[in-house]
Motif scaffolding. Structure first.
Motif: not given
Length: 162
Positions: A144-152
């Motif tokens: 989930a953290q990786a997904e948020v970082a990718k979107e940013a």
């Protein structure tokens, strides 16, 4: 032989339909999650739950078939698929002078589909190929953290381009 070819073509067509349309749609349906619990081990074994790998493997199987046919045609002189291909092209109502162009266009469309799948790929294969039910909580949080970082990161690049 004709029945086997038609069955192979049907399996490949259904595989493409599942990879490109049905699977992404079902992933967004709450009622289909039990289906994915059942089908996850099969998807892991066949294509690691990656639509791109599924399409690649379908092309690979088709390439093996063409190779087998070319090798067999060398030794079996009576092997001729022209009647089958003629029926398929006649059913699709493709004029005889446009049939080779149609095959080239079909291969080009496959390339576009693979590019689309690559563009929509959001996670590394190692994350996709894990059964959702067996994902430990710490790993789920990291995903989930990786997904948020990718979107940013995607948003930052989009802002830099504009």
């Amino acid at each position: 032989m004709t029945i086997a070819l038609l069955v192979l073509a049907l399996i490949v067509a259904l595989g493409f339909l599942y990879a490109l349309v049905l699977r992404p749609w079902l992933k967004n349906q709450a009622w289909a999650q039990s289906f994915f619990t059942w089908v996850d081990p099969i998807e892991l074994a066949l294509f690691k739950k990656s639509e791109t790998i599924l399409v690649g493997r379908l092309l690979w199987v088709g390439g093996l078939f063409v190779t087998f046919y070319d090798a067999a045609a060398t030794f079996v002189h009576s092997l001729d698929l022209t009647p089958l291909t003629t029926r398929v092209f006649d059913w699709l109502q493709i004029p005889p002078d446009m049939r080779s162009l149609s095959m080239s266009a079909f291969i080009g469309i496959l390339g576009l589909l693979i590019n689309r799948l690559r563009k929509t790929t959001t996670k590394p294969l190692e994350l996709v190929a894990v059964p959702d039910a067996k994902l430990p909580p710490a790993a789920a949080q990291a995903v989930a953290q990786a997904e948020v970082a990718k979107e940013a990161a995607v948003q930052a690049v989009a802002e830099a381009k504009s």
